[in-house]
Scaffold this motif. Structure first.
Motif, PDB file in Angstrom:
ATOM      1  N   LEU A 108       0.832  -1.198   0.000  1.00  0.00           N
ATOM      2  CA  LEU A 108       0.000   0.000   0.000  1.00  0.00           C
ATOM      3  C   LEU A 108       0.872   1.255   0.000  1.00  0.00           C
ATOM      4  CD1 LEU A 108      -2.911   1.056   0.082  1.00  0.00           C
ATOM      5  CD2 LEU A 108      -2.783   0.997   2.578  1.00  0.00           C
ATOM      6  N   GLY A 109       1.938   1.243   0.814  1.00  0.00           N
ATOM      7  CA  GLY A 109       2.849   2.377   0.825  1.00  0.00           C
ATOM      8  C   GLY A 109       3.474   2.607  -0.535  1.00  0.00           C
ATOM      9  N   PHE A 110       3.920   1.523  -1.168  1.00  0.00           N
ATOM     10  CA  PHE A 110       4.489   1.624  -2.520  1.00  0.00           C
ATOM     11  C   PHE A 110       3.463   2.201  -3.481  1.00  0.00           C
ATOM     12  CE2 PHE A 110       4.930  -0.125  -6.774  1.00  0.00           C
ATOM     13  CZ  PHE A 110       6.251   0.169  -7.088  1.00  0.00           C
ATOM     14  N   GLY A 111       2.254   1.635  -3.468  1.00  0.00           N
ATOM     15  CA  GLY A 111       1.222   2.075  -4.391  1.00  0.00           C
ATOM     16  C   GLY A 111       0.858   3.538  -4.203  1.00  0.00           C
ATOM     17  N   LEU A 112       0.718   3.964  -2.953  1.00  0.00           N
ATOM     18  CA  LEU A 112       0.396   5.364  -2.688  1.00  0.00           C
ATOM     19  C   LEU A 112       1.478   6.290  -3.233  1.00  0.00           C
ATOM     20  CD1 LEU A 112      -0.961   5.055   0.967  1.00  0.00           C
ATOM     21  CD2 LEU A 112      -2.306   5.630  -1.063  1.00  0.00           C
ATOM     22  N   GLY A 113       2.714   5.823  -3.189  1.00  0.00           N
ATOM     23  CA  GLY A 113       3.831   6.630  -3.677  1.00  0.00           C
ATOM     24  C   GLY A 113       3.859   6.790  -5.183  1.00  0.00           C
ATOM     25  N   THR A 114       3.057   6.015  -5.908  1.00  0.00           N
ATOM     26  CA  THR A 114       3.029   6.132  -7.367  1.00  0.00           C
ATOM     27  C   THR A 114       2.079   7.228  -7.853  1.00  0.00           C
ATOM     28  OG1 THR A 114       1.208   4.537  -7.716  1.00  0.00           O
ATOM     29  CG2 THR A 114       3.464   3.652  -7.578  1.00  0.00           C
ATOM     30  N   TYR A 115       1.319   7.837  -6.939  1.00  0.00           N
ATOM     31  CA  TYR A 115       0.286   8.789  -7.351  1.00  0.00           C
ATOM     32  C   TYR A 115       0.898  10.007  -8.036  1.00  0.00           C
ATOM     33  CZ  TYR A 115      -3.428  12.254  -7.270  1.00  0.00           C
ATOM     34  OH  TYR A 115      -4.343  13.210  -7.633  1.00  0.00           O
ATOM     35  N   LEU A 116       0.252  10.423  -9.111  1.00  0.00           N
ATOM     36  CA  LEU A 116       0.665  11.622  -9.832  1.00  0.00           C
ATOM     37  C   LEU A 116      -0.584  12.302 -10.379  1.00  0.00           C
ATOM     38  CD1 LEU A 116       3.161  13.216 -10.971  1.00  0.00           C
ATOM     39  CD2 LEU A 116       2.870  11.865 -13.063  1.00  0.00           C
ATOM     40  N   PHE A 117      -0.750  13.587 -10.094  1.00  0.00           N
ATOM     41  CA  PHE A 117      -1.862  14.353 -10.658  1.00  0.00           C
ATOM     42  C   PHE A 117      -1.349  15.044 -11.906  1.00  0.00           C
ATOM     43  CE2 PHE A 117      -4.596  18.225 -10.813  1.00  0.00           C
ATOM     44  CZ  PHE A 117      -5.807  17.578 -11.034  1.00  0.00           C
ATOM     45  N   GLY A 118      -1.633  14.452 -13.046  1.00  0.00           N
ATOM     46  CA  GLY A 118      -1.039  14.940 -14.281  1.00  0.00           C
ATOM     47  C   GLY A 118      -2.035  15.463 -15.290  1.00  0.00           C
ATOM     48  N   ARG A 119      -3.187  15.925 -14.843  1.00  0.00           N
ATOM     49  CA  ARG A 119      -4.224  16.355 -15.781  1.00  0.00           C
ATOM     50  C   ARG A 119      -3.802  17.574 -16.598  1.00  0.00           C
ATOM     51  NH1 ARG A 119     -10.070  16.064 -16.075  1.00  0.00           N
ATOM     52  NH2 ARG A 119     -10.945  17.965 -16.989  1.00  0.00           N
ATOM     53  N   TYR A 120      -3.038  18.460 -16.004  1.00  0.00           N
ATOM     54  CA  TYR A 120      -2.777  19.744 -16.644  1.00  0.00           C
ATOM     55  C   TYR A 120      -1.352  19.893 -17.170  1.00  0.00           C
ATOM     56  CZ  TYR A 120      -7.263  20.844 -14.595  1.00  0.00           C
ATOM     57  OH  TYR A 120      -8.591  20.825 -14.262  1.00  0.00           O
ATOM     58  N   PHE A 148      -6.995   7.480  -4.510  1.00  0.00           N
ATOM     59  CA  PHE A 148      -6.644   8.277  -5.682  1.00  0.00           C
ATOM     60  C   PHE A 148      -7.849   9.063  -6.200  1.00  0.00           C
ATOM     61  CE2 PHE A 148      -2.744   5.600  -7.199  1.00  0.00           C
ATOM     62  CZ  PHE A 148      -2.094   5.912  -6.010  1.00  0.00           C
ATOM     63  N   LEU A 149      -9.037   8.487  -6.108  1.00  0.00           N
ATOM     64  CA  LEU A 149     -10.227   9.231  -6.505  1.00  0.00           C
ATOM     65  C   LEU A 149     -10.388  10.469  -5.625  1.00  0.00           C
ATOM     66  CD1 LEU A 149     -12.830   9.665  -8.091  1.00  0.00           C
ATOM     67  CD2 LEU A 149     -13.981   8.119  -6.485  1.00  0.00           C
ATOM     68  N   ALA A 150     -10.246  10.294  -4.311  1.00  0.00           N
ATOM     69  CA  ALA A 150     -10.351  11.436  -3.393  1.00  0.00           C
ATOM     70  C   ALA A 150      -9.289  12.484  -3.716  1.00  0.00           C
ATOM     71  CB  ALA A 150     -10.227  10.966  -1.939  1.00  0.00           C
ATOM     72  N   ARG A 151      -8.045  12.043  -3.929  1.00  0.00           N
ATOM     73  CA  ARG A 151      -6.973  12.991  -4.259  1.00  0.00           C
ATOM     74  C   ARG A 151      -7.268  13.732  -5.555  1.00  0.00           C
ATOM     75  NH1 ARG A 151      -1.367   9.509  -3.110  1.00  0.00           N
ATOM     76  NH2 ARG A 151      -1.471   9.516  -0.817  1.00  0.00           N
ATOM     77  N   ASP A 152      -7.701  12.995  -6.577  1.00  0.00           N
ATOM     78  CA  ASP A 152      -7.975  13.623  -7.875  1.00  0.00           C
ATOM     79  C   ASP A 152      -9.052  14.695  -7.766  1.00  0.00           C
ATOM     80  OD1 ASP A 152      -6.108  12.162  -9.265  1.00  0.00           O
ATOM     81  OD2 ASP A 152      -7.542  10.778 -10.174  1.00  0.00           O
ATOM     82  N   LEU A 153     -10.138  14.370  -7.087  1.00  0.00           N
ATOM     83  CA  LEU A 153     -11.258  15.307  -6.983  1.00  0.00           C
ATOM     84  C   LEU A 153     -10.846  16.580  -6.250  1.00  0.00           C
ATOM     85  CD1 LEU A 153     -14.127  12.794  -6.130  1.00  0.00           C
ATOM     86  CD2 LEU A 153     -13.851  14.049  -8.276  1.00  0.00           C
ATOM     87  N   ILE A 154     -10.069  16.422  -5.174  1.00  0.00           N
ATOM     88  CA  ILE A 154      -9.636  17.590  -4.409  1.00  0.00           C
ATOM     89  C   ILE A 154      -8.634  18.420  -5.200  1.00  0.00           C
ATOM     90  CG2 ILE A 154      -8.451  18.360  -2.305  1.00  0.00           C
ATOM     91  CD1 ILE A 154      -9.497  15.779  -0.951  1.00  0.00           C
ATOM     92  N   ASN A 155      -7.751  17.759  -5.919  1.00  0.00           N
ATOM     93  CA  ASN A 155      -6.719  18.479  -6.672  1.00  0.00           C
ATOM     94  C   ASN A 155      -7.275  19.250  -7.865  1.00  0.00           C
ATOM     95  OD1 ASN A 155      -4.435  17.842  -5.125  1.00  0.00           O
ATOM     96  ND2 ASN A 155      -4.196  15.858  -6.129  1.00  0.00           N
ATOM     97  N   MET A 156      -8.447  18.859  -8.330  1.00  0.00           N
ATOM     98  CA  MET A 156      -9.032  19.516  -9.497  1.00  0.00           C
ATOM     99  C   MET A 156      -9.402  20.954  -9.160  1.00  0.00           C
ATOM    100  SD  MET A 156      -9.668  17.933 -12.490  1.00  0.00           S
ATOM    101  CE  MET A 156     -10.401  16.338 -12.128  1.00  0.00           C
ATOM    102  N   ALA A 255     -16.739  15.564   0.537  1.00  0.00           N
ATOM    103  CA  ALA A 255     -17.408  14.866  -0.560  1.00  0.00           C
ATOM    104  C   ALA A 255     -16.452  13.922  -1.263  1.00  0.00           C
ATOM    105  CB  ALA A 255     -17.981  15.882  -1.544  1.00  0.00           C
ATOM    106  N   ALA A 256     -15.232  14.394  -1.544  1.00  0.00           N
ATOM    107  CA  ALA A 256     -14.240  13.563  -2.223  1.00  0.00           C
ATOM    108  C   ALA A 256     -13.926  12.315  -1.413  1.00  0.00           C
ATOM    109  CB  ALA A 256     -12.966  14.369  -2.467  1.00  0.00           C
ATOM    110  N   ASN A 257     -13.818  12.480  -0.101  1.00  0.00           N
ATOM    111  CA  ASN A 257     -13.487  11.330   0.753  1.00  0.00           C
ATOM    112  C   ASN A 257     -14.623  10.321   0.838  1.00  0.00           C
ATOM    113  OD1 ASN A 257     -10.802  11.345   2.745  1.00  0.00           O
ATOM    114  ND2 ASN A 257     -11.195  13.282   1.718  1.00  0.00           N
ATOM    115  N   GLY A 442      -0.796  18.198  -1.807  1.00  0.00           N
ATOM    116  CA  GLY A 442      -2.084  18.296  -2.505  1.00  0.00           C
ATOM    117  C   GLY A 442      -3.169  17.531  -1.797  1.00  0.00           C
ATOM    118  N   GLY A 443      -4.229  17.228  -2.524  1.00  0.00           N
ATOM    119  CA  GLY A 443      -5.396  16.558  -1.963  1.00  0.00           C
ATOM    120  C   GLY A 443      -5.037  15.227  -1.325  1.00  0.00           C
ATOM    121  N   GLU A 444      -5.745  14.916  -0.236  1.00  0.00           N
ATOM    122  CA  GLU A 444      -5.451  13.677   0.479  1.00  0.00           C
ATOM    123  C   GLU A 444      -6.712  13.068   1.087  1.00  0.00           C
ATOM    124  OE1 GLU A 444      -4.078  11.051   0.566  1.00  0.00           O
ATOM    125  OE2 GLU A 444      -2.129  11.358   1.526  1.00  0.00           O
ATOM    126  N   ALA A 445      -6.699  11.755   1.184  1.00  0.00           N
ATOM    127  CA  ALA A 445      -7.768  10.997   1.830  1.00  0.00           C
ATOM    128  C   ALA A 445      -7.459  10.854   3.312  1.00  0.00           C
ATOM    129  CB  ALA A 445      -7.910   9.629   1.181  1.00  0.00           C
TER     130      ALA A 445
END
Length: 461
Positions: A108-120, A148-156, A255-257, A442-445
């Protein structure tokens, strides 16, 4: 599993393969005492590798090709999320961890570390994958999808995540899992008796709305999740400073969480009857904005005097909670980026929560410790209830004095929930202020991994 949040993301995991290279978790004492394979020990000592936590050393084989990696790790399970650094430090390719220590937490720690908000912007994202057995991989991927869904929504930013877009995101989530989604929009909120939600959001170019998702088996344990969806908070006529407004796109973090938590619940197919309510608004400034001194009759029937338009989150939650509580449930949970006082009390990393149910509080606290998902129970101190009194209405939305702000906000919300209802309120931050191995700025759960595990237990009863 086909997790909604991973539609546009490759999985950071793969099945165990002979082609994957090993990562050895090494403590400083292993280097000092020579407790690792002699060839790697010599290489590590010659390279000056002291196995400091979070450090990495690549190890060549006899042919000079990359053969393995040593990762500094103290051995404490609560530090398992330091494995998030592996996603950033390891060269591209498939790897596996040679350790029996908390394999799910390491993954889980490894997976969380792969997160990247790259929309823009287009960031280079190397494909580092961790090989996992299926019995671990499936649920870890599910939890990552929710986070990641929670992070994405908050970061938007709010120009792409206003009330309309938040509704669209909930509808997409519902469609993915076969849930029904409905909304009450604009003046229809007044017609259906949601005056506080309407008042807070009416000044925005996007109409305020109450969103509702329903999923699961009728007759199963009933869970209701309510999330504050203030897509941007100017503070209203009691306007925030520029500095305090800078990250107010995160004010829909509740809401994101709950959406991230709902994803986990639905993806796991838990035997529950799930209901999600999100009052989605933007607290804007215009000629029709609600004002200090206004008094509104809430859905519950209580009259509320507005003494600060920047205390808007509790107003939209009040109508949503009252609506949620009109139908009995087994547990009602609300999540909100509600008060700065919560950050003063516990800082940005620990989520305070409130409940009158001691057994629920004890179990959540125990799970949070085991899951490295920090939270702390604060009291619904009845002595502060008097601070909610208003001279002209039943209660005020902003008690004077500035003391115990997180508690008085929770006591305000409690007025809209029946005493017999099992209820818990989470006053979350929704944001990571400084980069961590498992989380970028950035955004966090917050607390949703704990709640997911609790609901898994509830569904098995």
């Amino acid at each position: 599993m086909n997790s909604y949040s991973h539609i546009d993301r490759p999985s950071p995991f793969t099945q165990h393969s002979p082609a994957s290279r090993p990562v050895y978790l090494v403590a400083p004492s292993d280097i000092e005492n020579g407790a690792i394979e002699a060839s790697m020990l010599g290489w590590a000592r010659n390279a000056g590798f002291a196995a400091e936590p979070g450090s990495l050393l690549l190890v060549p084989g006899a042919d000079g090709e990359l053969a393995a990696a040593l990762f500094g790790f103290s051995g404490e399970t609560e530090e398992a999320f330091a494995a998030g650094r592996l996603a950033k430090l390891l060269p591209a390719g498939d790897w596996h961890v040679e350790s029996a220590l908390a394999p799910q937490k390491i993954a889980l720690g490894f997976g969380l570390g792969t997160y990247l908000f790259g929309r823009y912007r287009k960031d280079k994202h190397k494909q580092v994958r961790l090989a996992l057995p299926d019995d671990i991989r499936v649920d870890v991927e599910r939890q990552l999808a929710g986070v990641f869904l929670a992070r994405d929504l908050i970061n938007m930013p709010t120009n792409d995540m206003g009330p309309e877009q938040l509704e669209a995101a909930l509808r997409a989530l519902g469609k993915h899992y076969g849930a029904s989604v409905a909304s009450i929009v604009g003046n229809e909120l007044l017609a259906q008796s949601f005056p506080l939600i309407h008042a807070v959001g009416r000044a925005s170019a996007q109409a305020p709305r109450l969103l509702e998702l329903r999923w699961g088996r009728e007759g199963a344990p009933r869970i209701v999740l309510v999330g504050k969806g203030v897509c941007f908070d100017t503070g209203g006529l009691d306007i925030k400073s520029a500095a305090n407004m800078a990250i107010m796109k995160k004010d829909m973090g509740g809401a994101a969480n709950v959406m991230g938590l709902a994803l986990m619940i639905m993806d796991a197919g838990l035997d529950v009857e799930l209901r999600v309510l999100i009052p989605a608004v933007e607290n804007s400034i215009a000629g029709n904005a609600f004002r200090p001194g206004d008094i509104y009759r809430s859905r519950k029937g209580l009259t509320v005097q507005i003494d600060n338009t920047d205390a808007e989150g509790r107003l939209v939650l009040a109508d949503a909670l009252a609506f949620a509580d009109e139908t009995p449930c087994d547990l009602l949970v609300d999540m909100a980026t509600l008060t700065g006082a919560a950050r003063v009390a516990l800082g940005p990393e620990v989520a305070p929560f409130f409940t009158d149910d001691d057994a629920l509080a004890a179990r959540l606290s125990a799970i949070s410790s085991e899951e490295n998902d920090p939270m702390w129970r604060l009291p619904l101190w009845k002595g502060y209830d008097k601070d909610l009194k208003s001279r002209a209405a039943d209660i005020t939305n902003a008690p004077s004095g500035g003391m115990a702000g997180s508690i008085t906000a929770a006591l305000f919300l409690k007025r809209f929930v029946r005493p017999q209802t099992r209820w818990a309120h989470f006053d979350i931050y929704g944001w990571t202020l400084s980069e961590k191995p498992h989380a970028p700025v950035g955004g966090e759960a917050f607390a949703i991994r704990t709640l997911y595990r609790y609901f898994r237990e509830l569904a098995r009863q």
